[in-house]
Design a protein around this motif. Structure first.
Motif, PDB file in Angstrom:
ATOM      1  N   SER A 126      -0.736  -8.421 -28.163  1.00  0.00           N
ATOM      2  CA  SER A 126      -0.991  -8.994 -29.487  1.00  0.00           C
ATOM      3  C   SER A 126      -2.163  -9.967 -29.484  1.00  0.00           C
ATOM      4  CB  SER A 126       0.270  -9.707 -29.994  1.00  0.00           C
ATOM      5  OG  SER A 126       0.643 -10.754 -29.101  1.00  0.00           O
ATOM      6  N   CYS A 127      -2.731 -10.232 -28.301  1.00  0.00           N
ATOM      7  CA  CYS A 127      -3.854 -11.177 -28.196  1.00  0.00           C
ATOM      8  C   CYS A 127      -5.164 -10.441 -27.946  1.00  0.00           C
ATOM      9  CB  CYS A 127      -3.606 -12.172 -27.061  1.00  0.00           C
ATOM     10  SG  CYS A 127      -2.177 -13.248 -27.331  1.00  0.00           S
ATOM     11  N   THR A 128      -6.236 -10.988 -28.426  1.00  0.00           N
ATOM     12  CA  THR A 128      -7.572 -10.417 -28.241  1.00  0.00           C
ATOM     13  C   THR A 128      -8.142 -10.847 -26.890  1.00  0.00           C
ATOM     14  OG1 THR A 128      -8.010 -10.359 -30.623  1.00  0.00           O
ATOM     15  CG2 THR A 128      -9.925 -10.345 -29.153  1.00  0.00           C
ATOM     16  N   TRP A 129      -8.682  -9.872 -26.147  1.00  0.00           N
ATOM     17  CA  TRP A 129      -9.337 -10.185 -24.883  1.00  0.00           C
ATOM     18  C   TRP A 129     -10.744 -10.695 -25.174  1.00  0.00           C
ATOM     19  CZ3 TRP A 129      -8.175  -4.746 -22.382  1.00  0.00           C
ATOM     20  CH2 TRP A 129      -6.788  -4.612 -22.198  1.00  0.00           C
ATOM     21  N   ASN A 130     -11.165 -11.681 -24.419  1.00  0.00           N
ATOM     22  CA  ASN A 130     -12.526 -12.204 -24.590  1.00  0.00           C
ATOM     23  C   ASN A 130     -13.187 -12.378 -23.227  1.00  0.00           C
ATOM     24  OD1 ASN A 130     -11.458 -14.624 -23.514  1.00  0.00           O
ATOM     25  ND2 ASN A 130     -10.878 -15.336 -25.561  1.00  0.00           N
ATOM     26  N   SER A 131     -14.310 -13.063 -23.214  1.00  0.00           N
ATOM     27  CA  SER A 131     -15.088 -13.205 -21.985  1.00  0.00           C
ATOM     28  C   SER A 131     -14.384 -14.055 -20.929  1.00  0.00           C
ATOM     29  CB  SER A 131     -16.455 -13.812 -22.306  1.00  0.00           C
ATOM     30  OG  SER A 131     -16.299 -15.072 -22.935  1.00  0.00           O
ATOM     31  N   SER A 132     -13.295 -14.713 -21.292  1.00  0.00           N
ATOM     32  CA  SER A 132     -12.540 -15.512 -20.321  1.00  0.00           C
ATOM     33  C   SER A 132     -11.546 -14.659 -19.533  1.00  0.00           C
ATOM     34  CB  SER A 132     -11.789 -16.641 -21.025  1.00  0.00           C
ATOM     35  OG  SER A 132     -12.689 -17.543 -21.639  1.00  0.00           O
ATOM     36  N   TYR A 133     -11.372 -13.402 -19.944  1.00  0.00           N
ATOM     37  CA  TYR A 133     -10.483 -12.497 -19.221  1.00  0.00           C
ATOM     38  C   TYR A 133     -11.240 -11.878 -18.042  1.00  0.00           C
ATOM     39  CZ  TYR A 133      -6.736 -12.567 -22.733  1.00  0.00           C
ATOM     40  OH  TYR A 133      -5.701 -12.949 -23.557  1.00  0.00           O
ATOM     41  N   ALA A 134     -10.489 -11.481 -17.007  1.00  0.00           N
ATOM     42  CA  ALA A 134     -11.128 -10.955 -15.803  1.00  0.00           C
ATOM     43  C   ALA A 134     -10.318  -9.807 -15.210  1.00  0.00           C
ATOM     44  CB  ALA A 134     -11.281 -12.061 -14.765  1.00  0.00           C
ATOM     45  N   VAL A 135     -11.017  -8.939 -14.467  1.00  0.00           N
ATOM     46  CA  VAL A 135     -10.381  -7.930 -13.632  1.00  0.00           C
ATOM     47  C   VAL A 135     -10.208  -8.549 -12.254  1.00  0.00           C
ATOM     48  CG1 VAL A 135     -10.515  -5.594 -12.690  1.00  0.00           C
ATOM     49  CG2 VAL A 135     -11.572  -6.112 -14.890  1.00  0.00           C
ATOM     50  N   VAL A 136      -9.002  -8.518 -11.710  1.00  0.00           N
ATOM     51  CA  VAL A 136      -8.741  -9.160 -10.421  1.00  0.00           C
ATOM     52  C   VAL A 136      -8.217  -8.141  -9.415  1.00  0.00           C
ATOM     53  CG1 VAL A 136      -8.342 -11.448 -11.372  1.00  0.00           C
ATOM     54  CG2 VAL A 136      -6.429  -9.871 -11.175  1.00  0.00           C
ATOM     55  N   PHE A 137      -8.675  -8.269  -8.176  1.00  0.00           N
ATOM     56  CA  PHE A 137      -8.169  -7.427  -7.097  1.00  0.00           C
ATOM     57  C   PHE A 137      -6.736  -7.828  -6.798  1.00  0.00           C
ATOM     58  CE2 PHE A 137      -7.450  -6.968  -2.477  1.00  0.00           C
ATOM     59  CZ  PHE A 137      -7.449  -5.577  -2.406  1.00  0.00           C
ATOM     60  N   ASP A 138      -5.856  -6.818  -6.673  1.00  0.00           N
ATOM     61  CA  ASP A 138      -4.434  -7.089  -6.467  1.00  0.00           C
ATOM     62  C   ASP A 138      -4.020  -6.816  -5.018  1.00  0.00           C
ATOM     63  OD1 ASP A 138      -1.788  -7.777  -7.333  1.00  0.00           O
ATOM     64  OD2 ASP A 138      -1.298  -5.647  -7.392  1.00  0.00           O
ATOM     65  N   THR A 139      -4.009  -5.555  -4.631  1.00  0.00           N
ATOM     66  CA  THR A 139      -3.605  -5.182  -3.279  1.00  0.00           C
ATOM     67  C   THR A 139      -4.405  -3.974  -2.820  1.00  0.00           C
ATOM     68  OG1 THR A 139      -1.842  -3.757  -4.152  1.00  0.00           O
ATOM     69  CG2 THR A 139      -1.227  -6.017  -3.556  1.00  0.00           C
ATOM     70  N   GLY A 140      -4.251  -3.615  -1.531  1.00  0.00           N
ATOM     71  CA  GLY A 140      -4.901  -2.427  -0.993  1.00  0.00           C
ATOM     72  C   GLY A 140      -6.193  -2.746  -0.272  1.00  0.00           C
ATOM     73  N   GLU A 141      -7.084  -1.754  -0.244  1.00  0.00           N
ATOM     74  CA  GLU A 141      -8.401  -1.877   0.384  1.00  0.00           C
ATOM     75  C   GLU A 141      -9.378  -2.417  -0.652  1.00  0.00           C
ATOM     76  OE1 GLU A 141     -11.305  -1.893   3.073  1.00  0.00           O
ATOM     77  OE2 GLU A 141      -9.348  -1.080   3.627  1.00  0.00           O
ATOM     78  N   SER A 142      -9.959  -3.583  -0.382  1.00  0.00           N
ATOM     79  CA  SER A 142     -10.783  -4.250  -1.401  1.00  0.00           C
ATOM     80  C   SER A 142     -12.078  -3.515  -1.710  1.00  0.00           C
ATOM     81  CB  SER A 142     -11.107  -5.674  -0.959  1.00  0.00           C
ATOM     82  OG  SER A 142     -11.937  -5.664   0.196  1.00  0.00           O
ATOM     83  N   MET A 143     -12.594  -2.739  -0.762  1.00  0.00           N
ATOM     84  CA  MET A 143     -13.836  -1.984  -0.955  1.00  0.00           C
ATOM     85  C   MET A 143     -14.997  -2.885  -1.348  1.00  0.00           C
ATOM     86  SD  MET A 143     -12.491   1.566  -2.681  1.00  0.00           S
ATOM     87  CE  MET A 143     -10.882   2.237  -2.258  1.00  0.00           C
ATOM     88  N   GLY A 144     -15.003  -4.083  -0.804  1.00  0.00           N
ATOM     89  CA  GLY A 144     -16.132  -4.980  -1.004  1.00  0.00           C
ATOM     90  C   GLY A 144     -16.204  -5.641  -2.359  1.00  0.00           C
ATOM     91  N   VAL A 145     -15.167  -5.526  -3.183  1.00  0.00           N
ATOM     92  CA  VAL A 145     -15.215  -6.085  -4.532  1.00  0.00           C
ATOM     93  C   VAL A 145     -14.905  -7.582  -4.497  1.00  0.00           C
ATOM     94  CG1 VAL A 145     -12.784  -5.722  -5.122  1.00  0.00           C
ATOM     95  CG2 VAL A 145     -14.517  -5.617  -6.917  1.00  0.00           C
ATOM     96  N   ALA A 146     -15.437  -8.315  -5.466  1.00  0.00           N
ATOM     97  CA  ALA A 146     -15.142  -9.747  -5.585  1.00  0.00           C
ATOM     98  C   ALA A 146     -13.685  -9.933  -6.011  1.00  0.00           C
ATOM     99  CB  ALA A 146     -16.072 -10.385  -6.608  1.00  0.00           C
ATOM    100  N   PRO A 147     -13.081 -11.076  -5.707  1.00  0.00           N
ATOM    101  CA  PRO A 147     -11.681 -11.308  -6.103  1.00  0.00           C
ATOM    102  C   PRO A 147     -11.458 -11.215  -7.604  1.00  0.00           C
ATOM    103  CG  PRO A 147     -12.370 -12.919  -4.471  1.00  0.00           C
ATOM    104  CD  PRO A 147     -13.604 -12.178  -4.863  1.00  0.00           C
ATOM    105  N   ALA A 148     -12.467 -11.608  -8.396  1.00  0.00           N
ATOM    106  CA  ALA A 148     -12.346 -11.534  -9.863  1.00  0.00           C
ATOM    107  C   ALA A 148     -13.704 -11.193 -10.461  1.00  0.00           C
ATOM    108  CB  ALA A 148     -11.832 -12.853 -10.429  1.00  0.00           C
ATOM    109  N   THR A 149     -13.691 -10.345 -11.495  1.00  0.00           N
ATOM    110  CA  THR A 149     -14.901  -9.931 -12.190  1.00  0.00           C
ATOM    111  C   THR A 149     -14.658 -10.017 -13.689  1.00  0.00           C
ATOM    112  OG1 THR A 149     -15.411  -8.380 -10.395  1.00  0.00           O
ATOM    113  CG2 THR A 149     -16.606  -8.084 -12.472  1.00  0.00           C
ATOM    114  N   GLN A 150     -15.610 -10.547 -14.424  1.00  0.00           N
ATOM    115  CA  GLN A 150     -15.462 -10.709 -15.881  1.00  0.00           C
ATOM    116  C   GLN A 150     -15.134  -9.362 -16.524  1.00  0.00           C
ATOM    117  OE1 GLN A 150     -19.009 -11.740 -18.232  1.00  0.00           O
ATOM    118  NE2 GLN A 150     -17.796 -13.306 -19.255  1.00  0.00           N
TER     119      GLN A 150
END
Length: 371
Positions: A126-150
């Protein structure tokens, strides 16, 4: 109600008197005088008593839809149940996986390959996502990704769909790898898929155990001798050369059905020929494999084979070396490269003459990298 009963009673008495005078049975014997009056009076009292009793026990008649009389009964009490309204609240933050835009599950990629994975996600909260939301790595093989990405530069309203991309890098070793991700809101609360928001979305790839054939790629290498650069493919000469031989005859006298590299140092003393191959990433479980020796009838062959590598941004390092003479034998190589797993290196194949170069017709039979 009482008045109505008295009116009814009066009417019934009148009707009874009238009917009684007309329909009362006539006795065979005429009664007259006082006895006749007494008989009429007794009959009238009986009729009145019966009429009053019926008036007290019967209910007024009602009209049915067919026009017939029906007994009027008191309606039964009816219980009316009011419907209960149930309100389901939509959580503020929820996400639904729509589809893989690219790299669906089990896509095969090369070791160490960089790629961009894109998902299509739907805002089911019910809430709008904005630029303060992020994609975060949870588990598994990180594949070189940052812990959080906008997540987005704009906004994603409830029920809207958005494409989300991450830059990733495949592991250098062979196998199947999965990286799991969730979203995070402006307050730092992590949420994902499902009614409880606990499930992750993911990328799943297969990294192939890629081999490398030095014969097939020999002219991609930079070949040099003690005297300078040489052409590829080369021609036999005293200046040194490298040639591909499709069916080499070894010093044992046997003919091979696999190709070999004939690497011949130039004439002189302690001369060398070497080839520096393009950089490649060594995957886990890789081995350098080949058979080395002298070609048939090169009776004065006396050389030193050497395998080296140049790491990215580093200097050349020798892995190992082997000495070969014309002794009707050859050396089979199966060298473990686990120390180089995950590294990007340039391999160097070299042959040096031991002393004066005379018939130093050295060969590498099917040199390759494979598990």
């Amino acid at each position: 109600m009482v008045n109505k009963k008295f009116m009814l009673l009066a009417i019934l008495i009148g009707l009874t008197l009238l009917l009684g005078s007309c329909n009362l049975p006539r006795p065979t014997e005429q009664v007259s005088g006082p006895d006749q009056l007494n008989t009429f009076a007794a009959q009238t009292v009986v009729a009145l008593s019966t009429a009053v009793a019926q008036a007290k026990t019967q209910s007024p008649a009602t009209q049915t839809s067919e026009g017939q009389a029906a007994t009027n009964t008191s309606p039964a009490l009816q219980t009316i149940v009011s419907p209960t309204l149930t309100t389901t609240s939509v959580p503020c933050d929820r996400v639904e996986f729509v589809r893989d835009v690219n790299y669906p599950d089990d896509t095969q990629v090369d070791p160490g390959q960089s790629f961009t994975k894109t998902w299509e996600l739907k805002n089911t909260g019910s809430c709008t996502w904005n630029s303060s939301y992020a994609v975060v790595f949870d588990t598994g093989e990180s594949m070189g990704v940052a812990p959080a990405t906008q997540l987005t530069n704009g906004s994603v309203a409830p029920q809207q769909v958005v494409q989300v991309s991450l830059a990733l890098k495949a592991p250098s070793k062979a196998g199947t790898f999965q990286a799991n991700f969730k979203l995070r809101n402006a307050s730092g609360v992590v949420f994902g898929l499902g009614s409880d928001g606990a499930k992750a979305f993911w990328v799943k790839i297969k990294v192939a155990a890629s081999g490398y054939n030095f014969v097939d790629n020999y002219c991609k290498a930079e070949w040099r001798t003690t005297n300078g650069a040489v052409n590829c493919p080369g021609q036999t000469s005293d200046n040194g050369f490298v040639i591909k031989v499709d069916a080499p005859v070894l010093e044992t006298g046997g003919t091979e059905d696999e190709p070999a590299l004939w690497t011949n140092p130039p004439s002189g003393t302690d001369t060398e020929i070497r080839g520096v191959y393009p950089a490649l990433t060594v995957t886990s479980g890789m081995y350098f494999k080949s058979i080395i020796g002298c070609l048939n009838n090169a009776t004065n062959c006396n050389v030193k084979f050497q395998l080296s590598y140049i790491p990215e941004g580093g200097s050349e390092t020798k892995l190992t070396e082997w000495t070969e003479t014309y002794d009707h034998n050859f050396t089979r190589i199966n060298l473990d490269l686990s120390t180089l797993a995950g590294k990007k290196v340039q391999f160097v194949l070299s042959v040096k003459s031991n002393g004066a170069s005379d018939q130093d017709q050295a060969f590498w039979l099917q040199p390759r990298l494979e598990p």
